[in-house]
Scaffold this motif. Structure first.
Motif, mmCIF file in Angstrom:
data_model
loop_
_atom_site.group_PDB
_atom_site.id
_atom_site.type_symbol
_atom_site.label_atom_id
_atom_site.label_comp_id
_atom_site.label_asym_id
_atom_site.label_seq_id
_atom_site.Cartn_x
_atom_site.Cartn_y
_atom_site.Cartn_z
ATOM 1 N N LEU A 32 2.304 14.340 0.287
ATOM 2 C CA LEU A 32 2.704 12.940 0.186
ATOM 3 C C LEU A 32 3.796 12.632 1.204
ATOM 4 C CD1 LEU A 32 2.744 10.167 -1.223
ATOM 5 C CD2 LEU A 32 4.362 11.135 -2.886
ATOM 6 N N THR A 39 1.036 8.180 -6.875
ATOM 7 C CA THR A 39 0.957 9.635 -6.752
ATOM 8 C C THR A 39 2.034 10.319 -7.582
ATOM 9 O OG1 THR A 39 0.038 9.462 -4.511
ATOM 10 C CG2 THR A 39 1.005 11.578 -5.146
ATOM 11 N N LEU A 76 0.828 -1.208 0.000
ATOM 12 C CA LEU A 76 0.000 0.000 0.000
ATOM 13 C C LEU A 76 0.862 1.258 0.000
ATOM 14 C CD1 LEU A 76 -2.814 -1.036 2.503
ATOM 15 C CD2 LEU A 76 -3.043 -0.725 0.035
ATOM 16 N N MET A 77 1.942 1.245 0.758
ATOM 17 C CA MET A 77 2.835 2.398 0.797
ATOM 18 C C MET A 77 3.482 2.616 -0.567
ATOM 19 S SD MET A 77 6.070 3.074 3.325
ATOM 20 C CE MET A 77 7.045 1.787 2.523
ATOM 21 N N THR A 81 2.301 1.680 -3.440
ATOM 22 C CA THR A 81 1.265 2.105 -4.379
ATOM 23 C C THR A 81 0.908 3.569 -4.180
ATOM 24 O OG1 THR A 81 0.360 -0.141 -4.414
ATOM 25 C CG2 THR A 81 -1.053 1.621 -5.231
ATOM 26 N N LEU A 82 0.816 3.983 -2.932
ATOM 27 C CA LEU A 82 0.529 5.391 -2.628
ATOM 28 C C LEU A 82 1.616 6.292 -3.195
ATOM 29 C CD1 LEU A 82 -0.883 7.736 -1.109
ATOM 30 C CD2 LEU A 82 0.484 7.096 0.908
ATOM 31 N N TRP A 126 3.143 7.471 8.474
ATOM 32 C CA TRP A 126 2.978 6.032 8.344
ATOM 33 C C TRP A 126 4.253 5.248 8.663
ATOM 34 C CZ3 TRP A 126 0.465 3.548 3.343
ATOM 35 C CH2 TRP A 126 -0.014 2.273 3.677
ATOM 36 N N ARG A 156 2.312 12.372 4.733
ATOM 37 C CA ARG A 156 1.535 11.145 4.958
ATOM 38 C C ARG A 156 2.478 9.954 5.137
ATOM 39 N NH1 ARG A 156 -1.060 14.941 4.760
ATOM 40 N NH2 ARG A 156 -0.390 14.775 6.937
#
Length: 207
Positions: free
Chosen positions: A196, A175, A167-168, A170-171, A203, A199
């Motif tokens: 970005l 982006t 997920l990280m 992909t984010l 995380w 965030r």
């Protein structure tokens, strides 16, 4: 509708310095022409002219333009992956917040460098997604993230779940790719990159 079959394999690959230089010249010319003319505007004659070789030499190595293009796409993917791996290694000794900021900025510049070619690869070349290197890119990037996350402790949280790292990835990757290829109107690129970064810090950085 019949599925079109493309001949994507080179006839032969270089085995010595002189043939390697010829090979590189043809691929460099193909990459430049893809950026300037697009996939549909590219011909083997263009490649021969720009690279300074005869059309016979082009066909000595490649059956047609699609094998040339496929090799350029593969090369670009390998270069991007190597760049991401280098970035992941560079952030390991950096303090968490500094490392994340460095990673976002460096990855953005890496994609920006090949912006024109990446655009053609994704939106014009009809078989990019069929290439093995493209299909394996996600798993390779995940492997890089898993390794660097493990080695970067204690600056970063260690994720035991590959899903979290996926997920990280992909984010961040999605982006940055969107910002490079088609940033939204009315929002400054610097603002998006800043958000970005924040965030990802929330995380990933161990407090």
């Amino acid at each position: 509708m019949k599925h079109q079959v493309f001949d994507l394999e080179p006839k032969k690959r270089p085995r010595q310095g002189r043939s390697q230089a010829t090979w590189d010249a043809m691929l460099d010319a193909t990459a430049q022409l893809l950026c300037e003319r697009g996939y549909h505007g590219l011909t083997t004659n263009h490649v021969a002219e720009l690279s300074g070789v005869s059309i016979g030499t082009v066909y000595e190595y490649f059956p047609g333009k699609d094998a040339l293009v496929a090799e350029v796409v593969e090369r670009c993917i390998r270069k991007q992956l190597a760049g991401m791996l280098a970035i992941a290694q560079e952030i390991i000794p950096l303090p968490g917040r500094e490392g994340v900021r460095f990673a976002v900025d460096a990855a953005y510049r890496l994609l920006l460098r090949d912006k024109a070619l990446i655009r053609v690869m994704l939106f014009e070349v009809p078989y990019t997604r069929e290439l093995e290197s493209f299909q394996n890119l996600g798993s390779m990037l995940l492997r890089v993230a898993v390794t660097s996350n493990r080695e970067a402790a204690p600056h970063y949280r260690v994720f035991s779940s590959p899903a979290s790292l996926f997920l990280m990835n992909t984010l961040m990757g999605g982006t940055l790719l969107q910002v490079v290829l088609g940033p939204p109107a009315g929002i400054a690129v610097e603002e998006i990159l800043g958000e970005l970064t924040e965030r990802l810090i929330e995380w990933t950085v161990a407090e």
